[in-house]
Design a protein around this motif. Structure first.
Motif, PDB file in Angstrom:
ATOM      1  N   ASP A   1       2.801 -15.866  -4.028  1.00  0.00           N
ATOM      2  CA  ASP A   1       2.111 -14.574  -3.897  1.00  0.00           C
ATOM      3  C   ASP A   1       1.887 -14.140  -5.193  1.00  0.00           C
ATOM      4  O   ASP A   1       2.505 -14.255  -6.052  1.00  0.00           O
ATOM      5  CB  ASP A   1       3.364 -13.412  -3.373  1.00  0.00           C
ATOM      6  CG  ASP A   1       2.646 -12.148  -3.281  1.00  0.00           C
ATOM      7  OD1 ASP A   1       1.379 -12.012  -3.617  1.00  0.00           O
ATOM      8  OD2 ASP A   1       3.219 -11.242  -2.836  1.00  0.00           O
TER       9      ASP A   1
ATOM     10  N   PHE B   1     -10.893  -2.287   0.888  1.00  0.00           N
ATOM     11  CA  PHE B   1     -11.099  -3.865   0.710  1.00  0.00           C
ATOM     12  C   PHE B   1     -12.475  -4.086   0.971  1.00  0.00           C
ATOM     13  O   PHE B   1     -13.305  -5.003   0.390  1.00  0.00           O
ATOM     14  CB  PHE B   1     -10.286  -4.586   1.958  1.00  0.00           C
ATOM     15  CG  PHE B   1     -10.526  -6.036   2.080  1.00  0.00           C
ATOM     16  CD1 PHE B   1      -9.804  -7.088   0.897  1.00  0.00           C
ATOM     17  CD2 PHE B   1     -11.279  -6.579   2.861  1.00  0.00           C
ATOM     18  CE1 PHE B   1     -10.147  -8.098   1.016  1.00  0.00           C
ATOM     19  CE2 PHE B   1     -11.601  -7.872   2.847  1.00  0.00           C
ATOM     20  CZ  PHE B   1     -10.852  -8.798   1.822  1.00  0.00           C
ATOM     21  N   ARG B   2     -12.998  -3.354   2.091  1.00  0.00           N
ATOM     22  CA  ARG B   2     -14.561  -3.630   2.142  1.00  0.00           C
ATOM     23  C   ARG B   2     -15.383  -3.504   1.242  1.00  0.00           C
ATOM     24  O   ARG B   2     -16.485  -4.122   0.713  1.00  0.00           O
ATOM     25  CB  ARG B   2     -15.147  -2.684   3.399  1.00  0.00           C
ATOM     26  CG  ARG B   2     -14.540  -3.146   4.749  1.00  0.00           C
ATOM     27  CD  ARG B   2     -14.925  -2.204   6.004  1.00  0.00           C
ATOM     28  NE  ARG B   2     -14.156  -2.771   7.385  1.00  0.00           N
ATOM     29  CZ  ARG B   2     -14.160  -2.060   8.330  1.00  0.00           C
ATOM     30  NH1 ARG B   2     -14.882  -0.822   8.394  1.00  0.00           N
ATOM     31  NH2 ARG B   2     -13.774  -2.401   9.420  1.00  0.00           N
TER      32      ARG B   2
ATOM     33  N   ASP C   1      -7.479  -9.150  -1.735  1.00  0.00           N
ATOM     34  CA  ASP C   1      -6.743  -8.367  -1.064  1.00  0.00           C
ATOM     35  C   ASP C   1      -5.596  -7.663  -1.941  1.00  0.00           C
ATOM     36  O   ASP C   1      -5.125  -6.849  -1.613  1.00  0.00           O
ATOM     37  CB  ASP C   1      -6.208  -9.176   0.148  1.00  0.00           C
ATOM     38  CG  ASP C   1      -5.475 -10.583  -0.526  1.00  0.00           C
ATOM     39  OD1 ASP C   1      -5.760 -10.782  -1.733  1.00  0.00           O
ATOM     40  OD2 ASP C   1      -4.705 -11.424   0.357  1.00  0.00           O
TER      41      ASP C   1
ATOM     42  N   ALA D   1      -6.894  -4.722  -3.565  1.00  0.00           N
ATOM     43  CA  ALA D   1      -7.267  -3.578  -2.393  1.00  0.00           C
ATOM     44  C   ALA D   1      -5.583  -3.017  -2.307  1.00  0.00           C
ATOM     45  O   ALA D   1      -5.832  -1.753  -2.179  1.00  0.00           O
ATOM     46  CB  ALA D   1      -7.781  -4.251  -1.201  1.00  0.00           C
ATOM     47  N   GLN D   2      -4.707  -3.794  -2.217  1.00  0.00           N
ATOM     48  CA  GLN D   2      -3.439  -3.262  -1.911  1.00  0.00           C
ATOM     49  C   GLN D   2      -3.000  -2.166  -3.287  1.00  0.00           C
ATOM     50  O   GLN D   2      -2.626  -1.035  -2.953  1.00  0.00           O
ATOM     51  CB  GLN D   2      -2.346  -4.540  -1.774  1.00  0.00           C
ATOM     52  CG  GLN D   2      -2.536  -4.954  -0.409  1.00  0.00           C
ATOM     53  CD  GLN D   2      -1.370  -6.374  -0.421  1.00  0.00           C
ATOM     54  OE1 GLN D   2      -0.348  -6.018  -0.635  1.00  0.00           O
ATOM     55  NE2 GLN D   2      -2.125  -7.280  -0.174  1.00  0.00           N
TER      56      GLN D   2
ATOM     57  N   SER E   1     -15.157  -5.806  -1.412  1.00  0.00           N
ATOM     58  CA  SER E   1     -15.905  -7.041  -0.982  1.00  0.00           C
ATOM     59  C   SER E   1     -17.523  -6.930  -1.150  1.00  0.00           C
ATOM     60  O   SER E   1     -18.079  -8.043  -1.669  1.00  0.00           O
ATOM     61  CB  SER E   1     -15.696  -7.387   0.426  1.00  0.00           C
ATOM     62  OG  SER E   1     -14.377  -7.615   0.661  1.00  0.00           O
TER      63      SER E   1
ATOM     64  N   SER F   1       0.668  -1.185  -0.117  1.00  0.00           N
ATOM     65  CA  SER F   1      -0.046   0.053  -0.112  1.00  0.00           C
ATOM     66  C   SER F   1       0.909   1.216  -0.080  1.00  0.00           C
ATOM     67  O   SER F   1       0.257   2.236   0.208  1.00  0.00           O
ATOM     68  CB  SER F   1      -0.836  -0.015   1.263  1.00  0.00           C
ATOM     69  OG  SER F   1      -0.001  -0.098   2.382  1.00  0.00           O
TER      70      SER F   1
ATOM     71  N   TYR G   1      -6.745   1.124   3.185  1.00  0.00           N
ATOM     72  CA  TYR G   1      -6.904  -0.147   2.812  1.00  0.00           C
ATOM     73  C   TYR G   1      -8.172  -0.981   3.081  1.00  0.00           C
ATOM     74  O   TYR G   1      -8.703  -1.562   2.175  1.00  0.00           O
ATOM     75  CB  TYR G   1      -5.598  -0.696   3.230  1.00  0.00           C
ATOM     76  CG  TYR G   1      -5.550  -2.159   2.833  1.00  0.00           C
ATOM     77  CD1 TYR G   1      -5.515  -3.124   1.599  1.00  0.00           C
ATOM     78  CD2 TYR G   1      -6.058  -3.384   3.846  1.00  0.00           C
ATOM     79  CE1 TYR G   1      -5.599  -4.321   1.353  1.00  0.00           C
ATOM     80  CE2 TYR G   1      -6.232  -4.491   3.639  1.00  0.00           C
ATOM     81  CZ  TYR G   1      -5.977  -5.188   2.590  1.00  0.00           C
ATOM     82  OH  TYR G   1      -6.219  -6.582   2.221  1.00  0.00           O
ATOM     83  N   THR G   2      -8.365  -0.970   4.479  1.00  0.00           N
ATOM     84  CA  THR G   2      -9.556  -1.536   5.018  1.00  0.00           C
ATOM     85  C   THR G   2     -10.743  -0.914   4.446  1.00  0.00           C
ATOM     86  O   THR G   2     -11.578  -1.840   3.995  1.00  0.00           O
ATOM     87  CB  THR G   2      -9.683  -1.334   6.619  1.00  0.00           C
ATOM     88  OG1 THR G   2      -8.391  -1.601   7.185  1.00  0.00           O
ATOM     89  CG2 THR G   2     -10.923  -1.692   7.115  1.00  0.00           C
TER      90      THR G   2
END
Length: 294
Positions: A271, A237-238, A208, A211-212, A241, A70, A233-234
């Motif tokens: 990865d 990601f939410r 994930d 999102a990064q 999702s 990030s 980031y959170t």
């Protein structure tokens, strides 16, 4: 070919596969991009991160990787001597095998925002000798250059989706195109009617990792990603999702699925950020070939 496409679409503001795509950074290693070989005394290849999206087949630079964190720091600019890699040869070989089987059918790339559809699409268009179009860019051009984010603000999502459907309809009348679609193009059944005139390919990237990458480059151009308070980031990601819940079933309509997790497993890397665009393009051609054999 490109002139014919533009005339047939009757949209003079549309451009061919050579139009400039805005530079993106920190591309989850999905954007290992190569400038064309410089004709200089040193016979060197200058590799500017994402300056040119189409690769020169058979020429490669080493060591260029964009961080999948990030942290908003650009990848290094590296110089390396030109050489031919096994991946380059495999990509070319696979494209030559599959091209006659395509019979000129268009390839539509679908997937979540930030999944690398534009980069992968331009690689595929290069090796297949197809023209490339980004549906979002075409919508912007028909709106006089207005960015997608501003179209959403000024006219709303419904207006944008109508324009998206119009664009896909016109593209579906063409042949020998690779088309990168917007993340939400899959939600309308009518769009699938148009895309299924060609071959649809779902680029499946874990949330994930998406999102990064999106957090690293920012969400200003992503009208459906509105950060609330708290960690960026959170929040990203939410929101991703939530969008995934709304769209995941629709993505299953694609003829072909290209999973970065599966590619990483085949390559023996832990990865998905280690998977580069050439490897994804090769897997896409493999999956398309399998589909055509069914």
């Amino acid at each position: 070919m490109e002139a014919t496409v533009s005339q047939s679409l009757r949209l003079t503001t549309w451009t061919s596969s050579d139009y400039t795509v805005p530079t993106m950074r920190n591309s989850m290693r999905l954007h290992t991009i190569f400038e064309k070989k410089k004709r200089d005394n040193n016979n060197m290849l200058q590799c500017n991160h994402l300056a040119t999206i189409k690769p020169t087949i058979g020429h490669r630079t080493t060591g260029l990787k964009a961080s999948c964190t990030s942290q908003n720091s650009p990848a290094s600019l590296l110089k390396s001597e030109t050489f031919i890699t096994e991946e380059d040869l495999l990509l070319k070989e696979k494209s030559e095998e599959i091209k006659p089987c395509l019979s000129g059918r268009c390839i539509y790339l679908v997937g979540m925002m930030g999944s690398g559809k534009t980069t992968i699409g331009q690689i595929l268009s290069e090796v297949l000798d197809y023209s490339f179009f980004d549906s979002d860019k075409l919508i912007e051009q028909t709106a006089g250059g207005t960015p997608v984010s501003d179209i959403f603000k000024l006219h709303g999502e419904g207006y944008f989706r109508n324009k998206e459907t119009e664009v896909l309809h016109k593209l579906s009348l063409m042949h020998q195109l690779v088309i990168s679609t917007g993340g939400g193009a899959v939600i309308r059944p009518i769009n699938w009617k148009y895309m299924h005139k060609g071959i649809s390919v779902f680029i499946d990237v874990p949330l994930d990792a998406l999102a990064q990458r999106i957090t690293a480059i920012g969400t200003a151009s992503r009208p459906l990603l509105h950060h609330g308070t708290g960690d960026a980031y959170t929040q990203t990601f939410r929101r991703l999702s939530k969008l995934w819940e709304e769209r995941s079933e629709a993505y299953t309509n694609a003829h072909v699925r290209v999973s970065l997790e599966c590619i990483a497993e085949k390559l023996g890397v832990g990865d998905v950020c280690s998977v580069n665009p050439t490897q994804i393009a090769i897997e896409a051609l493999v999956q398309i070939e399998d589909y055509l054999k069914e």
